[in-house]
Design an enzyme around this catalytic site. Structure first.
Site, PDB file in Angstrom:
ATOM      1  N   ASP A  10     -63.858  49.560  -5.086  1.00  0.00           N
ATOM      2  CA  ASP A  10     -63.688  49.052  -3.676  1.00  0.00           C
ATOM      3  C   ASP A  10     -64.763  48.354  -2.934  1.00  0.00           C
ATOM      4  O   ASP A  10     -65.783  48.640  -3.521  1.00  0.00           O
ATOM      5  CB  ASP A  10     -63.032  50.464  -3.100  1.00  0.00           C
ATOM      6  CG  ASP A  10     -62.710  50.259  -1.770  1.00  0.00           C
ATOM      7  OD1 ASP A  10     -62.340  49.116  -1.222  1.00  0.00           O
ATOM      8  OD2 ASP A  10     -63.176  50.776  -0.767  1.00  0.00           O
ATOM      9  N   TYR A  42     -65.032  44.087   3.196  1.00  0.00           N
ATOM     10  CA  TYR A  42     -64.466  42.870   2.791  1.00  0.00           C
ATOM     11  C   TYR A  42     -63.393  42.164   3.617  1.00  0.00           C
ATOM     12  O   TYR A  42     -63.092  41.198   3.609  1.00  0.00           O
ATOM     13  CB  TYR A  42     -63.705  43.223   1.188  1.00  0.00           C
ATOM     14  CG  TYR A  42     -64.617  43.398   0.207  1.00  0.00           C
ATOM     15  CD1 TYR A  42     -66.184  43.448   0.287  1.00  0.00           C
ATOM     16  CD2 TYR A  42     -64.169  43.702  -1.288  1.00  0.00           C
ATOM     17  CE1 TYR A  42     -66.918  43.496  -0.970  1.00  0.00           C
ATOM     18  CE2 TYR A  42     -64.841  43.789  -2.487  1.00  0.00           C
ATOM     19  CZ  TYR A  42     -66.112  43.636  -2.094  1.00  0.00           C
ATOM     20  OH  TYR A  42     -67.259  43.962  -3.241  1.00  0.00           O
ATOM     21  N   GLY A  43     -62.810  43.145   4.329  1.00  0.00           N
ATOM     22  CA  GLY A  43     -61.630  42.816   5.376  1.00  0.00           C
ATOM     23  C   GLY A  43     -61.761  41.388   6.148  1.00  0.00           C
ATOM     24  O   GLY A  43     -60.815  40.917   6.574  1.00  0.00           O
ATOM     25  N   CYS A  73     -58.894  48.408  -3.671  1.00  0.00           N
ATOM     26  CA  CYS A  73     -59.061  47.871  -2.445  1.00  0.00           C
ATOM     27  C   CYS A  73     -58.164  46.692  -2.232  1.00  0.00           C
ATOM     28  O   CYS A  73     -57.811  45.907  -2.963  1.00  0.00           O
ATOM     29  CB  CYS A  73     -60.341  47.204  -2.523  1.00  0.00           C
ATOM     30  SG  CYS A  73     -61.108  45.787  -1.191  1.00  0.00           S
ATOM     31  N   ASN A  74     -57.547  46.968  -0.906  1.00  0.00           N
ATOM     32  CA  ASN A  74     -56.393  46.058  -0.692  1.00  0.00           C
ATOM     33  C   ASN A  74     -56.794  44.532  -0.635  1.00  0.00           C
ATOM     34  O   ASN A  74     -56.132  43.809  -1.018  1.00  0.00           O
ATOM     35  CB  ASN A  74     -55.730  46.301   0.567  1.00  0.00           C
ATOM     36  CG  ASN A  74     -54.626  47.816   0.159  1.00  0.00           C
ATOM     37  OD1 ASN A  74     -53.578  47.791   0.142  1.00  0.00           O
ATOM     38  ND2 ASN A  74     -55.283  48.735   0.344  1.00  0.00           N
ATOM     39  N   THR A  75     -57.820  44.229   0.187  1.00  0.00           N
ATOM     40  CA  THR A  75     -58.190  43.044   0.371  1.00  0.00           C
ATOM     41  C   THR A  75     -58.611  42.221  -0.858  1.00  0.00           C
ATOM     42  O   THR A  75     -58.121  41.061  -1.169  1.00  0.00           O
ATOM     43  CB  THR A  75     -59.580  43.032   1.407  1.00  0.00           C
ATOM     44  OG1 THR A  75     -59.171  44.050   2.490  1.00  0.00           O
ATOM     45  CG2 THR A  75     -59.852  41.620   1.815  1.00  0.00           C
ATOM     46  N   GLU A 152     -64.328  56.075   8.700  1.00  0.00           N
ATOM     47  CA  GLU A 152     -65.562  56.235   8.147  1.00  0.00           C
ATOM     48  C   GLU A 152     -66.390  57.104   8.791  1.00  0.00           C
ATOM     49  O   GLU A 152     -66.929  57.933   8.291  1.00  0.00           O
ATOM     50  CB  GLU A 152     -66.192  54.772   8.238  1.00  0.00           C
ATOM     51  CG  GLU A 152     -65.874  53.828   7.376  1.00  0.00           C
ATOM     52  CD  GLU A 152     -66.739  53.761   6.035  1.00  0.00           C
ATOM     53  OE1 GLU A 152     -67.785  54.310   5.782  1.00  0.00           O
ATOM     54  OE2 GLU A 152     -66.237  53.196   5.144  1.00  0.00           O
ATOM     55  N   CYS A 184     -54.212  49.606   3.461  1.00  0.00           N
ATOM     56  CA  CYS A 184     -55.600  49.578   3.387  1.00  0.00           C
ATOM     57  C   CYS A 184     -56.198  50.783   2.605  1.00  0.00           C
ATOM     58  O   CYS A 184     -55.456  51.914   3.090  1.00  0.00           O
ATOM     59  CB  CYS A 184     -56.116  49.339   4.879  1.00  0.00           C
ATOM     60  SG  CYS A 184     -58.060  49.520   4.847  1.00  0.00           S
ATOM     61  N   THR A 185     -56.978  50.964   1.927  1.00  0.00           N
ATOM     62  CA  THR A 185     -57.514  52.000   1.344  1.00  0.00           C
ATOM     63  C   THR A 185     -57.744  53.217   2.268  1.00  0.00           C
ATOM     64  O   THR A 185     -57.878  54.277   2.019  1.00  0.00           O
ATOM     65  CB  THR A 185     -58.826  51.672   0.595  1.00  0.00           C
ATOM     66  OG1 THR A 185     -59.726  51.101   1.249  1.00  0.00           O
ATOM     67  CG2 THR A 185     -58.325  51.082  -0.774  1.00  0.00           C
ATOM     68  N   HIS A 186     -58.418  52.809   3.559  1.00  0.00           N
ATOM     69  CA  HIS A 186     -58.988  53.894   4.442  1.00  0.00           C
ATOM     70  C   HIS A 186     -57.713  54.579   5.134  1.00  0.00           C
ATOM     71  O   HIS A 186     -57.788  55.759   5.651  1.00  0.00           O
ATOM     72  CB  HIS A 186     -59.941  53.397   5.301  1.00  0.00           C
ATOM     73  CG  HIS A 186     -61.174  53.006   4.904  1.00  0.00           C
ATOM     74  ND1 HIS A 186     -61.471  52.055   3.787  1.00  0.00           N
ATOM     75  CD2 HIS A 186     -62.539  53.476   5.327  1.00  0.00           C
ATOM     76  CE1 HIS A 186     -62.604  51.870   3.872  1.00  0.00           C
ATOM     77  NE2 HIS A 186     -63.169  52.585   4.544  1.00  0.00           N
TER      78      HIS A 186
HETATM   79  N1  DGL Z   1     -61.341  48.626   1.220  1.00  0.00           N
HETATM   80  C1  DGL Z   1     -60.672  47.650   2.299  1.00  0.00           C
HETATM   81  C2  DGL Z   1     -59.210  47.418   1.851  1.00  0.00           C
HETATM   82  O1  DGL Z   1     -58.570  48.544   1.329  1.00  0.00           O
HETATM   83  C3  DGL Z   1     -61.061  48.199   3.565  1.00  0.00           C
HETATM   84  C4  DGL Z   1     -62.451  48.122   4.045  1.00  0.00           C
HETATM   85  C5  DGL Z   1     -62.993  46.711   3.897  1.00  0.00           C
HETATM   86  O2  DGL Z   1     -62.703  45.851   4.702  1.00  0.00           O
HETATM   87  O3  DGL Z   1     -63.845  46.375   3.009  1.00  0.00           O
HETATM   88  O4  DGL Z   1     -58.795  46.466   2.264  1.00  0.00           O
END
Ligand code: DGL
Length: 272
Positions: A10, A42-43, A73-75, A152, A184-186
């Site tokens: 991620d 990454y988003g 990681c979704n992005t 976070e 999104c993972t968070h």
């Molecule tokens: N891990 C990212 C996601 O699931 C969220 C955090 C990021 O923007 O990197 O999209």
């Protein structure tokens, strides 16, 4: 017999929500988790940059001989999955397809909401996947970028978090979706608050749980599952100093984080 590990990556700590589900459903498996904490988020980055980062991390994990790669990681799943699948010969599991599949099974009204980072929502990856699986579905999306720093920071149910959630979600709530994908993972960390804001009639789909199910099914199909009598070991690699990863990670995993190693990013040689 030596068993290989499952590789998971991620942009930072968020993918630990996926790791948690994998540890829960496959406690016998060894895992290598990679959090790109020096380059998170990454988003907000371009698809080209996220794809480059994802391929560098995949090379790093491949050198440690993993048997399956989870893009937690979704992005990165939204923009880098085709490149990773071209690059690797092992199975690559993203979080979008499992979450989209679950949403199409859960919805009764055929009206699904999806929330995620700006990059994930801009890519339309969830909308495409949901419509591929169930073409008549109506998909409404909303980027909720502030949920990432809130999670976070551990601000998951205070007034700031509630006001943010209400502001982001009111249109989706008013549009009568009956299913909401936490893309999104968070976001699983904010699940109780999001559930409260959306109301009891809206089912929340957590990509993490679905992804763990997909990983278990692929490993079982390929005969790659370790015997259930084994106990897995878990190692962590990060690209920035580990202190805040350990602090936030312990909250994500409920205080179970093991050894965390810092690796360096090199312009020419990649991650070493
Ligand atoms: N891990 C990212 C996601 O699931 C969220 C955090 C990021 O923007 O990197 O999209």
């Amino acid at each position: 017999m030596t068993w290989k590990s499952i590789g998971i990556f991620d942009s930072g700590v968020g993918g630990l929500t996926v790791l948690r589900e994998i540890m829960h459903s496959l406690p016998q498996e060894d895992t290598l988790y990679f959090g790109d904490t020096a380059r998170v988020p990454y988003g907000t980055k371009s698809p080209e940059t996220v794809t480059r980062y994802a391929c560098e991390i995949a090379s790093f994990l491949m050198k440690r001989d993993i048997k399956l790669l989870v893009v937690a990681c979704n992005t990165a799943s939204a923009v880098a999955l085709p490149a990773l699948k071209r690059m690797l010969t092992i199975p690559v599991v993203g979080v979008i397809e499992p979450g989209a599949r679950r949403a199409t099974l859960v919805t009764r009204s055929g009206k699904i909401g999806v929330i995620g980072t700006a990059g994930t929502i801009r890519s339309s990856a969830y909308t495409r996947e949901i419509k591929r699986l169930k073409p008549a579905t109506e998909v409404l999306t909303r980027a909720c970028p502030l949920f990432v720093p809130l999670a976070e920071e551990g601000w998951i149910d205070n007034q700031v978090a509630r006001l943010t959630a209400e502001t982001y979600l009111h249109e989706l709530k008013d549009s009568d979706v009956d299913t909401l994908v936490l893309g999104c993972t968070h976001y699983p960390l904010l699940k109780p608050l999001i559930a409260d804001v959306m109301g009891v009639d809206v089912a929340l789909v957590d990509s993490a749980e679905e992804t763990a199910r997909t990983v278990a099914a692929i490993l079982s199909d390929k005969g790659l599952l370790r015997p259930s009598t084994e106990k897995g070991n878990h190692n962590y690699f990060v690209t920035d100093i580990p202190a805040s990863f350990i602090r936030v990670g312990n909250r994500f995993l409920g205080g179970k984080l093991g050894d965390v190693f810092q690796v360096s990013l090199d312009e020419k040689t990649g991650i070493v």
